[in-house]
Write an enzyme that holds these catalytic residues in place. Structure first.
Site, short mmCIF file in Angstrom:
data_model
loop_
_atom_site.label_atom_id
_atom_site.label_comp_id
_atom_site.label_asym_id
_atom_site.label_seq_id
_atom_site.Cartn_x
_atom_site.Cartn_y
_atom_site.Cartn_z
N GLY A 89 -3.97 -3.37 3.26
CA GLY A 89 -5.33 -2.64 2.58
C GLY A 89 -5.91 -3.95 2.14
O GLY A 89 -7.13 -3.57 2.80
N ASP B 71 1.02 -1.25 0.49
CA ASP B 71 -0.14 0.01 0.03
C ASP B 71 0.93 1.52 0.29
O ASP B 71 0.79 2.21 -0.33
CB ASP B 71 -1.12 -0.33 1.10
CG ASP B 71 -1.80 -1.08 1.13
OD1 ASP B 71 -2.35 -1.44 0.34
OD2 ASP B 71 -2.04 -2.11 1.78
N GLU C 60 1.06 -12.88 5.28
CA GLU C 60 1.54 -11.69 3.77
C GLU C 60 3.12 -12.40 5.12
O GLU C 60 4.29 -12.19 3.83
CB GLU C 60 1.54 -10.76 3.29
CG GLU C 60 0.18 -10.97 2.55
CD GLU C 60 -0.65 -9.74 2.31
OE1 GLU C 60 -1.25 -9.62 0.70
OE2 GLU C 60 -0.15 -8.28 2.77
C1 5RP Z 1 -3.24 -6.67 0.80
C2 5RP Z 1 -2.12 -6.10 0.61
C3 5RP Z 1 -1.41 -5.78 -0.82
O1 5RP Z 1 -0.90 -6.46 -1.36
C4 5RP Z 1 -1.91 -3.75 -0.82
O2 5RP Z 1 -3.00 -4.01 -0.45
C5 5RP Z 1 -1.95 -3.81 -2.23
O3 5RP Z 1 -2.62 -4.15 -3.02
P1 5RP Z 1 -2.96 -3.52 -4.67
O4 5RP Z 1 -2.00 -4.29 -4.91
O5 5RP Z 1 -4.55 -4.65 -4.64
O6 5RP Z 1 -3.23 -2.18 -4.47
O7 5RP Z 1 -0.95 -6.19 1.63
O8 5RP Z 1 -2.90 -7.07 2.46
#
Ligand code: 5RP
Length: 232
Positions: A97, A85, A104
């Site tokens: 996010g 994010d 992760e």
């Molecule tokens: C989910 C994450 C995602 O990697 C992060 O929100 C980015 O998402 P996007 O590639 O849709 O912008 O941390 O937990």
């Protein structure tokens, strides 16, 4: 956010994948593009095994034909490819996010290498404009929220606004894959992310926060006409 930039970043990340590897598969829209591109390589004969970081990514990988391996049957993960994010100049990240940052982080820290794939909008000089997700045990979450507020203040943020994440209906709490709540911390700025991470780690109700400190070694930034690879 640009689909084109995300696709360029995801495509460049394929350079880090070799046949025979076990690969951590991140979550979110940029990681999804990567999984789809990886599936094309698998169809061409590349032999990899994926370790998904969310139920959503596992479903997608199965749909497109990326072979998966159970996380507890893995002894070595060569590389994890995941989105973020926010990314600062020291490759410190805010993730979560999508509320998947616990798995992760488990997978990224177990990998020899974490490669972050982002569009240009994710690059920041100071983390914190994006609300920091903190996964907490539902038991006593309002106690944890107060402790998180104090911890972030002590780490230098000014009056962070700590909000329980809710589902799309706006009523029920959002529940993570691990059956926990998420508190989104609107900090504005996190001047010392490492200090904030240490203080959050010390709170009993905190399961995991979305600050990734000293984990990512490569950041690939998708641009309109290609990708920029940055290595620490
Ligand atoms: C989910 C994450 C995602 O990697 C992060 O929100 C980015 O998402 P996007 O590639 O849709 O912008 O941390 O937990």
């Amino acid at each position: 956010m640009s689909e084109r930039q995300k696709t360029h970043a995801a495509a460049a990340a394929l350079d880090y994948i070799e046949s025979g590897m076990t690969v951590g598969l991140g979550s979110g829209s940029t990681a999804e593009i990567f999984v789809r591109l990886l599936a094309e390589r698998v169809k061409e004969g590349m032999a990899i095994k994926g370790v998904p970081t969310s139920e959503q990514t596992a479903d997608l990988a199965r749909d497109v034909g990326v072979p998966l391996v159970e996380v507890d049957h893995v002894d070595h993960i060569a590389v994890t490819i995941d989105g973020a994010d926010e990314v600062d100049g020291r490759f410190q990240l805010i993730k979560g996010g999508g509320g998947r940052h616990l798995r992760e982080k488990i997978i990224a820290k177990a990998s020899d290498l974490m490669v972050v794939i982002v569009d240009e909008s994710k690059l920041v000089s100071t983390l914190g404009a994006f609300p920091l997700p903190v996964e907490v045990d539902p038991f006593g979450f309002s106690i944890s929220a107060k402790q998180i507020y104090d911890a972030l203040c002590k780490a230098g943020s000014t009056r962070p606004d700590v909000q329980l994440r809710r589902k799309g209906d706006g009523l029920d709490p959002f529940i993570t894959d691990g059956h926990n709540f998420i508190l989104d911390c609107h900090c504005g700025a996190i001047p010392d992310p490492a200090e904030a991470a240490l203080r959050l780690n010390a709170i009993p109700g905190v399961v995991e926060h979305g600050l990734f400190i000293d984990i990512a070694r490569v950041v690939i930034v998708g641009e309109d006409d290609g990708a920029r690879v940055m290595e620490l």
